[in-house]
Design an enzyme around this catalytic site. Structure first.
Site, PDB file in Angstrom:
ATOM      1  N   MET A 157     -31.264  77.162  61.489  1.00 54.22           N
ATOM      2  CA  MET A 157     -31.153  77.783  62.801  1.00 54.22           C
ATOM      3  C   MET A 157     -32.556  78.174  63.248  1.00 54.22           C
ATOM      4  O   MET A 157     -33.338  78.741  62.480  1.00 54.22           O
ATOM      5  CB  MET A 157     -30.203  78.971  62.804  1.00 54.22           C
ATOM      6  CG  MET A 157     -30.528  80.133  61.928  1.00 54.22           C
ATOM      7  SD  MET A 157     -29.303  81.447  62.234  1.00 54.22           S
ATOM      8  CE  MET A 157     -29.798  82.649  61.009  1.00 54.22           C
ATOM      9  N   ARG A 313     -25.923  86.945  58.036  1.00 55.04           N
ATOM     10  CA  ARG A 313     -26.185  88.342  57.679  1.00 55.04           C
ATOM     11  C   ARG A 313     -25.358  88.769  56.471  1.00 55.04           C
ATOM     12  O   ARG A 313     -25.863  89.448  55.574  1.00 55.04           O
ATOM     13  CB  ARG A 313     -25.888  89.242  58.891  1.00 55.04           C
ATOM     14  CG  ARG A 313     -26.964  89.154  59.964  1.00 55.04           C
ATOM     15  CD  ARG A 313     -26.584  89.837  61.253  1.00 55.04           C
ATOM     16  NE  ARG A 313     -27.725  89.815  62.176  1.00 55.04           N
ATOM     17  CZ  ARG A 313     -27.677  90.210  63.439  1.00 55.04           C
ATOM     18  NH1 ARG A 313     -26.532  90.675  63.943  1.00 55.04           N
ATOM     19  NH2 ARG A 313     -28.753  90.165  64.200  1.00 55.04           N
ATOM     20  N   HIS A 457     -34.956  89.421  56.714  1.00 56.27           N
ATOM     21  CA  HIS A 457     -34.114  88.243  56.948  1.00 56.27           C
ATOM     22  C   HIS A 457     -32.937  88.549  57.867  1.00 56.27           C
ATOM     23  O   HIS A 457     -32.265  89.559  57.711  1.00 56.27           O
ATOM     24  CB  HIS A 457     -33.553  87.733  55.616  1.00 56.27           C
ATOM     25  CG  HIS A 457     -34.495  86.853  54.864  1.00 56.27           C
ATOM     26  ND1 HIS A 457     -34.467  86.726  53.489  1.00 56.27           N
ATOM     27  CD2 HIS A 457     -35.482  86.023  55.281  1.00 56.27           C
ATOM     28  CE1 HIS A 457     -35.387  85.882  53.093  1.00 56.27           C
ATOM     29  NE2 HIS A 457     -36.017  85.439  54.168  1.00 56.27           N
ATOM     30  N   GLU A 458     -32.694  87.649  58.823  1.00 57.55           N
ATOM     31  CA  GLU A 458     -31.509  87.689  59.691  1.00 57.55           C
ATOM     32  C   GLU A 458     -31.336  89.010  60.433  1.00 57.55           C
ATOM     33  O   GLU A 458     -30.230  89.523  60.568  1.00 57.55           O
ATOM     34  CB  GLU A 458     -30.235  87.373  58.878  1.00 57.55           C
ATOM     35  CG  GLU A 458     -30.302  86.131  58.030  1.00 57.55           C
ATOM     36  CD  GLU A 458     -30.772  84.908  58.797  1.00 57.55           C
ATOM     37  OE1 GLU A 458     -30.600  84.862  60.028  1.00 57.55           O
ATOM     38  OE2 GLU A 458     -31.332  83.994  58.175  1.00 57.55           O
ATOM     39  N   GLY A 459     -32.428  89.525  60.944  1.00 57.68           N
ATOM     40  CA  GLY A 459     -32.368  90.773  61.700  1.00 57.68           C
ATOM     41  C   GLY A 459     -32.858  91.934  60.873  1.00 57.68           C
ATOM     42  O   GLY A 459     -32.270  92.270  59.851  1.00 57.68           O
TER      43      GLY A 459
END
Length: 607
Positions: A157, A313, A457-459
Site C-alpha cells: 500500500m 493496524r 508503523h500504520e499510523g
C-alpha cells in the site's frame, strides 16, 4: 517454554474456537483441522524462518541499480509460506481458500511473527488482496487479488509521501485519465499516475512474478486542478509489470521505479522503499506516467484504503505482541540458567555459598511478570479482536453490528498498546540479560530494534490516540464505548462472585468509571484542541483498562482450571497487572480530566 500451550488455552479454553464450527461457513472444520494448521505453521516457522532471523538482520536488502537482492533464505521462507495456503486461509473454498476462522488464521500467523518479523511480514499482501475482494471489480479480483492469494503476486500500500508523511490530505501524487476510452478498460478505468511514495514496505523485490501497488492519488476536479483535502483522493491498482485480463504478464514494465532503499533501525530484512511513479525510467506506450486502474469510485480512495489500513493496524499490534513474547521467552530462559548473586539475608553474605540463578531474585521476577502480563495480555486482546472479525462476518445481524462497532473502538488499542508496552517488555528483556543484552550475541537487542518501529508503523501513536478520543469513543453517539463498557461490566459481575478475584473486579469497575468520567470531561467544552491535547495519556489509560478487563476475563477461566504451573502463572500475571499496572491510570486520566494545556500552549521558542 513454548507459545503453543498459551495459544491453545486462549483459543479453546478462553475464546471457544471450536464453537465456531457450528456455523455454516466453518462446518467442515473441527479441533483436529485447526490443530493441523497450527502444527504446520509452527513447523514452517521453526524450520524456514527462525534460523534466519539474525541473517536477514545483518544481510539487508541491496539494490544493484536494476533489482533488489535479498538472501536466499527470504525466498525460501516466502515460498514455504505461500505453499502452505496461509495467504488465502480465510478465503472461500471455491477460490482456493480454506474457509478458516480469522481467529485461527491469526493464531497460526503468530508463529511467523515470533520467528522472524522481517521475513514474516506477508500482512500487506493479504491485506491488499482483501481490500480488492471488498472494493474491486470482478476482474480486478480475478486478475490481482486471486494471484496474490495464490502467491504469484505480492502487494503493497502506497500512502505516505516525502513531503506529507502521515498527512494524507497533503499528498500530491496525481492521476489523470489515460486518453479516450480510459473508462472502458476491462481492468477498470485507466489513469496515468505521477508522483513519489515513501516508506513502502516490500515495494520492490524479486520474490514473486509481480507486485500489486495500491496507490492513493488525486484526480483533477472539473477545473483541472487537484481537489484539496482528502475528498479528491482516489485509489489505484498500479502493477509493477503490466498484465492482461487473464493475469499473464504482458512483458512490459510499468513506469514504477525504485528510487532508493530506506535502511531502518529494525525490520531490516523487509525491503523498505521510495518509489517514483511516472518519472519516465520505464516509459509505457501511449503516454507519460505509470498506468493505474481505479478501485471503487473517484474520491473514495481513503474509504477503500481504510479497509486495508485497519487490517494492517491489527496485524502490527500482533507483530508487536509477538516480538514482546519472543523477548520474554529469551529472557526467561536466560534467567533460569544464569547464576549470579546470593539470597537475601545472613546466608547471602557468605561468599562460600553457591550463587543462585537470577530468576530467584525478586526484581528479576518483577521484570518477568511485567513481560508476561504485557505480551500474553496483548496476545489475548489481539485474538479477541480476531474473534470479533469472525462475529462480524458470520454472526447474527445484531451480533455482527455489535462486533463491528466494538472493533472500531478497540482497533487503536490493539495496534498501539502492544506497540508501547511490548516494546517495554523488550526493554526489560535486555535488562534481565544485563550487559549481554546490549550485544548481538543475544537476540533481545534485535527484538527491541524491530519492535521500536511499531509505534510508527500504520499510523503513529499520536494518530491512533486522536482517532480513539476524537472519533471512536464518540461515533454513533458513544454506542461503541457503551457496548465495551457492558462487556467489561459483565466480566466484573462474574468475577466479583469469586473471592480470589473480587478485589480485581472492584478495581476494574473503578477504572471503568474513571475512564468514562475522563471521556466526558475531555469533551466538556466541545473544543477539540482542549479535548485532544492529552489524547495519548487517555489512550494509555483506556488501553490499561481494556487489558485489565482481558486479564480478569482470562483469570476467570484460569481460576476454574485444574491446578498447574500454567494456571498459577496466569493468575500471577493477572495479579501483577492489577497491583502494578492498573493503578497507573490515575495520573494519565488527571491531565485528560483537567484538559491540561501544558503541552499544547507552550510556544515554540520556549524549547
Amino acid at each position: 517454554m513454548s507459545l503453543r500451550p498459551t495459544l491453545d488455552f486462549l483459543l479453546y479454553d478462553w475464546l471457544g474456537a471450536e464453537r465456531l464450527n457450528q456455523r455454516e461457513r466453518f462446518a467442515d472444520h473441527n479441533r483436529e483441522t485447526f490443530d493441523a494448521v497450527l502444527d504446520t505453521c509452527e513447523r514452517i516457522a521453526r524450520e524456514k524462518f527462525a534460523p534466519f532471523n539474525r541473517l536477514v538482520d545483518t544481510q539487508e536488502p541491496q539494490f544493484d541499480g536494476e533489482k533488489v537482492i535479498l538472501p536466499q533464505a527470504t525466498h525460501d521462507a516466502r515460498l514455504a509460506y505461500a505453499e502452505s495456503g496461509m495467504l488465502s486461509a480465510a478465503q472461500d473454498d471455491d477460490i482456493g481458500g480454506m474457509q478458516l476462522p480469522f481467529l485461527v488464521e491469526s493464531a497460526a500467523n503468530t508463529f511467523f511473527a515470533k520467528a522472524s518479523i522481517s521475513i514474516g511480514s506477508n500482512l500487506l499482501t493479504t491485506g491488499n488482496a482483501n481490500l480488492l475482494m471488498a472494493h474491486g471489480t470482478e476482474l480486478q479480483k480475478q486478475v490481482f487479488a486471486l494471484n496474490e492469494f495464490n502467491g504469484r503476486f505480492t502487494g503493497t500500500m502506497c500512502l505516505s509521501e516525502p513531503q506529507a508523511g502521515s498527512s494524507l490530505s497533503d499528498v500530491v501524487t496525481r492521476a489523470v485519465p489515460d486518453g479516450d476510452g480510459h473508462e472502458t478498460d476491462p481492468l477498470g478505468p485507466r489513469y496515468r499516475l505521477t508522483g513519489n511514495k515513501m516508506w513502502i514496505s516490500s515495494g520492490d523485490h524479486e520474490l514473486a512474478e509481480n507486485i500489486v501497488h495500491l496507490v492513493l492519488a488525486k484526480i483533477p476536479g472539473a477545473d483541472g486542478k487537484p481537489v484539496p483535502g482528502v475528498k479528491g483522493i482516489s485509489l489505484f491498482i498500479v502493477p509493477k509489470h503490466l498484465v492482461d485480463t487473464d493475469g499473464r504478464l504482458t512483458g512490459e514494465r510499468n513506469d514504477v521505479a525504485l528510487a532508493g532503499l530506506n535502511h531502518k533501525l529494525g525490520w531490516r530484512g523487509t525491503t523498505n522503499t521510495l518509489l517514483n511513479f511516472g518519472e519516465g525510467k520505464y516509459p509505457v506506450r501511449g503516454g507519460a506516467g505509470a498506468i493505474g486502474y481505479l478501485v471503487g469510485k473517484p474520491g473514495e480512495g481513503l474509504r477503500c484504503m481504510f479497509h486495508m489500513m485497519n487490517e494492517a493496524r491489527i496485524a502490527i499490534g500482533m507483530a508487536a505482541t509477538m516480538l514482546g513474547y519472543a523477548g520474554y521467552e529469551a529472557s526467561l530462559d536466560y534467567a533460569k540458567n544464569r547464576p549470579q548473586g546470593r539470597p537475601m539475608g545472613a546466608a547471602g553474605k557468605d561468599p562460600a555459598q553457591p550463587q543462585v540463578r537470577i530468576i530467584e531474585h525478586a526484581d528479576v521476577k518483577r521484570m518477568l511478570l511485567a513481560q508476561k502480563s504485557y505480551s500474553e495480555g496483548a496476545l489475548a486482546l489481539a485474538l479477541y479482536g480476531a474473534r470479533l472479525i469472525d462475529e462480524q462476518h458470520t454472526g447474527t445481524p445484531e451480533a455482527a453490528d455489535e462486533a463491528r462497532l466494538l472493533l472500531e473502538v478497540l482497533t487503536p488499542i490493539i495496534k498501539s498498546w502492544p506497540s508501547e508496552f511490548c516494546l517495554e517488555a523488550n526493554s526489560l528483556a535486555i535488562q534481565i540479560h544485563g550487559g549481554y543484552g546490549y550485544t548481538r550475541d543475544f537476540a533481545v537487542e534485535q527484538y527491541w530494534r524491530d519492535n521500536r518501529l511499531n509505534m510508527i508503523h500504520e499510523g503513529t501513536h499520536g494518530i491512533q490516540a486522536m482517532d480513539l478520543l476524537g472519533r471512536k469513543v464518540l461515533m454513533e453517539n458513544g454506542r461503541g464505548l457503551q457496548l465495551l463498557a457492558a462487556r467489561i461490566n459483565a466480566t466484573i459481575e462474574r468475577a466479583i462472585q469469586v473471592p480470589d478475584l473480587a478485589a480485581h473486579a472492584n478495581a476494574l469497575g473503578q477504572a471503568l468509571q474513571a475512564v468514562g468520567a475522563a471521556t466526558k470531561a475531555a469533551w466538556a467544552t466541545a473544543n477539540p484542541t482542549e479535548a485532544l491535547a492529552n489524547a495519548v495519556p487517555y489512550m494509555q489509560a483506556f488501553g490499561h483498562t481494556v487489558l485489565a478487563w482481558v486479564w480478569l476475563d482470562v483469570a476467570l477461566v484460569a481460576h476454574a482450571a485444574a491446578a498447574s504451573p500454567a494456571r498459577q502463572g496466569r493468575l500471577a500475571a493477572a495479579r501483577y497487572f492489577f497491583h502494578y499496572e492498573l493503578p497507573r491510570i490515575g495520573a494519565w486520566l488527571q491531565v485528560v480530566r483537567e484538559r491540561d494545556l501544558t503541552c499544547a500552549e507552550l510556544p515554540d521558542d520556549a524549547f
